[in-house]
Design a protein around this motif. Structure first.
Motif, PDB file in Angstrom:
ATOM      1  N   ASN A 258       0.838  -1.209   0.000  1.00 51.12           N
ATOM      2  CA  ASN A 258       0.000   0.000   0.000  1.00 51.12           C
ATOM      3  C   ASN A 258       0.870   1.254   0.000  1.00 51.12           C
ATOM      4  O   ASN A 258       0.585   2.227  -0.686  1.00 51.12           O
ATOM      5  CB  ASN A 258      -0.916   0.026   1.220  1.00 51.12           C
TER       6      ASN A 258
ATOM      7  N   THR B 214     -11.452   0.495  -2.664  1.00 53.86           N
ATOM      8  CA  THR B 214     -10.118   0.662  -3.244  1.00 53.86           C
ATOM      9  C   THR B 214     -10.090   1.899  -4.127  1.00 53.86           C
ATOM     10  O   THR B 214     -11.107   2.251  -4.722  1.00 53.86           O
ATOM     11  CB  THR B 214      -9.688  -0.575  -4.064  1.00 53.86           C
ATOM     12  N   SER B 215      -8.946   2.540  -4.169  1.00 60.38           N
ATOM     13  CA  SER B 215      -8.813   3.689  -5.063  1.00 60.38           C
ATOM     14  C   SER B 215      -8.126   3.243  -6.353  1.00 60.38           C
ATOM     15  O   SER B 215      -7.789   4.045  -7.189  1.00 60.38           O
ATOM     16  CB  SER B 215      -7.967   4.762  -4.375  1.00 60.38           C
ATOM     17  N   LYS B 216      -7.909   1.917  -6.484  1.00 60.93           N
ATOM     18  CA  LYS B 216      -7.025   1.477  -7.563  1.00 60.93           C
ATOM     19  C   LYS B 216      -7.742   0.955  -8.799  1.00 60.93           C
ATOM     20  O   LYS B 216      -7.180   0.957  -9.877  1.00 60.93           O
ATOM     21  CB  LYS B 216      -6.035   0.448  -6.997  1.00 60.93           C
TER      22      LYS B 216
ATOM     23  N   GLY C  97      -8.953  -4.338  -2.506  1.00 67.48           N
ATOM     24  CA  GLY C  97      -9.682  -3.586  -1.483  1.00 67.48           C
ATOM     25  C   GLY C  97     -10.015  -4.417  -0.257  1.00 67.48           C
ATOM     26  O   GLY C  97     -11.005  -4.187   0.426  1.00 67.48           O
TER      27      GLY C  97
HETATM   28  P1  ADP Z   1      -6.115  -2.153  -2.099  1.00 70.11           P
HETATM   29  O1  ADP Z   1      -4.689  -1.912  -1.848  1.00 70.11           O
HETATM   30  O2  ADP Z   1      -6.368  -3.473  -2.721  1.00 70.11           O
HETATM   31  O3  ADP Z   1      -6.793  -1.042  -2.813  1.00 70.11           O
HETATM   32  P2  ADP Z   1      -6.360  -2.008   0.759  1.00 70.11           P
HETATM   33  O4  ADP Z   1      -7.392  -2.534   1.690  1.00 70.11           O
HETATM   34  O5  ADP Z   1      -5.003  -2.493   0.920  1.00 70.11           O
HETATM   35  O6  ADP Z   1      -6.879  -2.283  -0.695  1.00 70.11           O
HETATM   36  O7  ADP Z   1      -6.362  -0.434   0.864  1.00 70.11           O
HETATM   37  C1  ADP Z   1      -7.570   0.267   0.596  1.00 70.11           C
HETATM   38  C2  ADP Z   1      -7.292   1.660   0.091  1.00 70.11           C
HETATM   39  O8  ADP Z   1      -6.748   2.442   1.137  1.00 70.11           O
HETATM   40  C3  ADP Z   1      -6.294   1.726  -1.032  1.00 70.11           C
HETATM   41  O9  ADP Z   1      -6.914   1.549  -2.296  1.00 70.11           O
HETATM   42  C4  ADP Z   1      -5.724   3.140  -0.873  1.00 70.11           C
HETATM   43  O10 ADP Z   1      -6.541   4.062  -1.529  1.00 70.11           O
HETATM   44  C5  ADP Z   1      -5.845   3.390   0.622  1.00 70.11           C
HETATM   45  N1  ADP Z   1      -4.562   3.202   1.305  1.00 70.11           N
HETATM   46  C6  ADP Z   1      -4.192   2.097   1.991  1.00 70.11           C
HETATM   47  N2  ADP Z   1      -2.952   2.243   2.494  1.00 70.11           N
HETATM   48  C7  ADP Z   1      -2.507   3.459   2.112  1.00 70.11           C
HETATM   49  C8  ADP Z   1      -1.292   4.192   2.304  1.00 70.11           C
HETATM   50  N3  ADP Z   1      -0.270   3.695   2.999  1.00 70.11           N
HETATM   51  N4  ADP Z   1      -1.210   5.439   1.761  1.00 70.11           N
HETATM   52  C9  ADP Z   1      -2.238   5.961   1.062  1.00 70.11           C
HETATM   53  N5  ADP Z   1      -3.404   5.306   0.844  1.00 70.11           N
HETATM   54  C10 ADP Z   1      -3.548   4.073   1.356  1.00 70.11           C
END
Ligand code: ADP
Ligand code: MG
Length: 585
Positions: free
Chosen positions: A34, A78-80, A97
């Motif tokens: 992340n 998720t923002s991805k 997510g």
């Molecule tokens: P994913 O990585 O599959 O999108 P996660 O549950 O790991 O899902 O994280 C959810 C969302 O939280 C990410 O899509 C991101 O937008 C945000 N996020 C998580 N960790 C960080 C970080 N260290 N810095 C910035 N944004 C983060």
């Protein structure tokens, strides 16, 4: 009433956690990924008690606004990726997510974050998946995630946690895997407030790779570069000389993601064809880049596998690139230096200057080995006529004919034609001498001590094995960090390369597990020492040397198999040969 129910969110998060949050290292992996997705240039991992009590990851990445922070802990937030098609063009490490809500459901979890645009940060506290508190907090831009008491509410999983050392080595190895592929990012790993790994940013990726694999590797790495219309391949491979006994020295990155990929591994092996001993693995760091729609990354919940759309293409690209680098470097070696003159002196003073005499030595039991029997019987159903072998059963009495391919000794026995694998024979001789403590007593102090730069895990194992090493004739001292110094070696190994041997012993111990007992490990050490000190295949030996070898083989308790169980010799009886040539019926 319907029997089927929709699971409450906390429960479904816990179930997801079962898939992806397997151990502390998987938490670290998800959090570090992340951080990298958030464009961080510094990622600091803090661990206590192997991750049992604390895992903390802080970064200087984009951070999150208060709204995004609250969303990030929701399942499937998720923002991805936004739409179906995005799933087939993933450029980030994460996309499911699931990580944050899963981790938060099985721990006491705190998220502190601030994006550049906000003047104040957000703090969210969650316990076993339940939000306890959301507040404003003054924090630097970036994100800090704290995971305490992992699996506190899933006691069965907590029981599966291994020792602090084991969990810690998984974490260190996993971080090394990531760090090797992200040379511009600063990674630090602290355990119980002590820095155990620190990879500062470097401009040349080779420096990071050398840093991760051990500094001594730097001169051993050869550059690989190749591309076709779909893939570009870059990276480094090490010469076959410094192969390993596990696949842990193979690092493969696909679009920055460290993956285990069978196709690439297979191609790598094929590229090394004929250069590696059986059971040995090459060392390589390979970066493969391709358009995101050429590779499916959504194959495994832990995201460490991928599927290439064009498997054959990547296979041949890797294989050809690797074999041409190795061919080229071997040619260069030959052009620049004349082939070294090899001299072989058997380690014990049994060179024959006087006629050798026998006092009825115990007769070793000899018969054709099972595999050979079946090998022969497949071609000539005459196997029963292959044994028993020559009557005098004396290697020393064999009549030397010559050497074949610099690898096999050809001899004539009273019974027929004998072929001896010189490496296997010498390995057996040395192994038995070592076991009988004949040569270990004599140590050789190294003029220049050898430094060993190991990985965290390997160094841990080495430290545990120090007393065993001492017993078999090594003097090794810890030097701080993951470095140790070899001061003396068993005399038998004088002039041999020490580093590859010790690394191999440590790796072997890691594979069989320290719990196998020190005696078993010591035996393995002796086998490896014998293997490293023994004459190689493709090594010309003089007749005198060969005769000395045969005499020593005679003295062995088991002159039929090398310590790994491979046969040392095979024999074709005269009768068998005559029958094969239709001289007799
Ligand atoms: P994913 O990585 O599959 O999108 P996660 O549950 O790991 O899902 O994280 C959810 C969302 O939280 C990410 O899509 C991101 O937008 C945000 N996020 C998580 N960790 C960080 C970080 N260290 N810095 C910035 N944004 C983060
Ligand atoms: Mg993620």
């Amino acid at each position: 009433m319907s029997k089927i129910k929709i699971l409450p969110e906390i429960l479904s998060n816990k179930i997801a956690a079962g898939e992806m949050v397997e151990r502390p290292y998987s938490v670290v992996k998800e959090l570090v990924e992340n951080s990298l997705d958030a464009d961080s240039t510094r990622v600091i991992v803090e661990v206590e008690r192997g991750g049992r009590s604390l895992i903390q990851v802080s970064d200087n990445g984009t951070g999150m606004s208060a709204d995004d922070a609250l969303l990030s802990i929701e399942r499937y937030a998720t923002s991805k990726i936004y739409k179906d098609a995005d799933l087939f063009s993933i450029k980030t490490l994460g996309f499911r997510g699931e990580a944050l809500p899963s981790i938060a459901s099985v721990s006491r979890f705190t998220l502190e974050t601030r994006d550049q645009g906000s003047s104040v940060g957000t703090r969210i506290e969650i316990e076993g998946g339940k939000i306890r508190k959301v507040s404003e907090v003054g924090v630097p831009a970036g994100t800090l995630i704290t995971v305490r008491d992992i699996f506190f509410n899933t006691p069965v999983r907590r029981k599966f946690l291994k020792t602090v050392n084991t969990e810690m080595s998984h974490i260190a190895d996993m971080l090394a895997n990531i760090a090797a592929g992200w040379h511009r990012v600063h990674f630090r790993l602290n355990h119980n407030s002590r820095t155990v790994r620190n990879w500062t940013p470097v401009s040349d990726p080779a420096d990071r790779v050398a840093d991760v694999l051990g500094k001594e590797m730097k001169n051993e790495l050869q550059r690989v570069n190749a591309s076709d219309e779909i893939f570009s391949l870059s990276g480094w491979i090490a010469s076959a000389r410094i192969s390993r006994s596990t696949s842990r020295g193979i690092y493969v990155y696909v679009n920055g993601r460290c993956v285990q990929d069978r196709t690439v591994q297979h191609a790598l092996f094929e590229g090394y064809e004929g250069r590696l001993m059986k059971g040995q693995f090459p060392m390589a760091v390979l970066f493969i880049c391709t358009a995101p729609d050429q590779v499916d990354v959504n194959v495994h919940p832990r995201k460490n596998e991928v599927r290439f759309l064009q498997q054959n293409r990547i296979h041949s690209l890797v294989k050809n690139a690797v074999s041409s680098v190795l061919n080229r470097s071997e040619r260069n070696l030959f052009d620049n230096h004349p082939p070294p003159l090899r001299s072989y002196t058997p380690p014990l003073p049994t060179e024959i200057s006087e006629p050798f005499s026998y006092f009825n030595p115990p007769l070793p039991k000899m018969s054709l080995h099972h595999e050979e029997k079946s090998f022969f019987s497949e071609f000539y159903p005459t196997s029963s006529e292959q044994s028993p072998l020559w009557k005098k059963k004396q290697f020393a009495d064999l009549k030397f004919i010559g050497q074949f391919h610099g690898t096999y000794i050809i001899c004539e026995s009273g019974e027929g034609l004998v072929l001896i694998d010189q490496h296997a024979a010498h390995e057996r001789i040395l192994f038995e001498q070592l076991k009988n403590r004949a040569s270990v007593k004599t140590r050789q102090t190294l003029l220049i001590p050898e430094t060993l730069d190991l990985s965290h895990t390997e160094n841990d194992i080495l430290e545990t094995l120090l007393p065993a090493f001492e017993e078999i004739g090594f003097e090794i001292e810890p030097f701080g960090g993951n470095t140790s110094v070899v001061k003396s070696v068993p005399a038998l190994l004088t002039g041999r390369e020490i580093r590859p041997l010790i690394t191999e012993i440590v790796e072997k111990a890691a594979v069989i597990g320290l719990s196998a007992g020190i005696d078993r490990i010591k035996d393995e050490c002796l086998m490896l020492m014998a293997c490293h000190a023994a004459v190689r295949a493709n090594q010309e030996l003089s007749e005198k040397e060969i005769k000395a070898l045969l005499h020593q083989l005679e003295e062995c308790e088991n002159p039929s198999h090398c310590p790994h169980g491979r046969p040392i010799w095979i024999q074709w009886t005269t009768r068998f040969l005559e029958k094969s040539f239709n001289r007799t019926v």
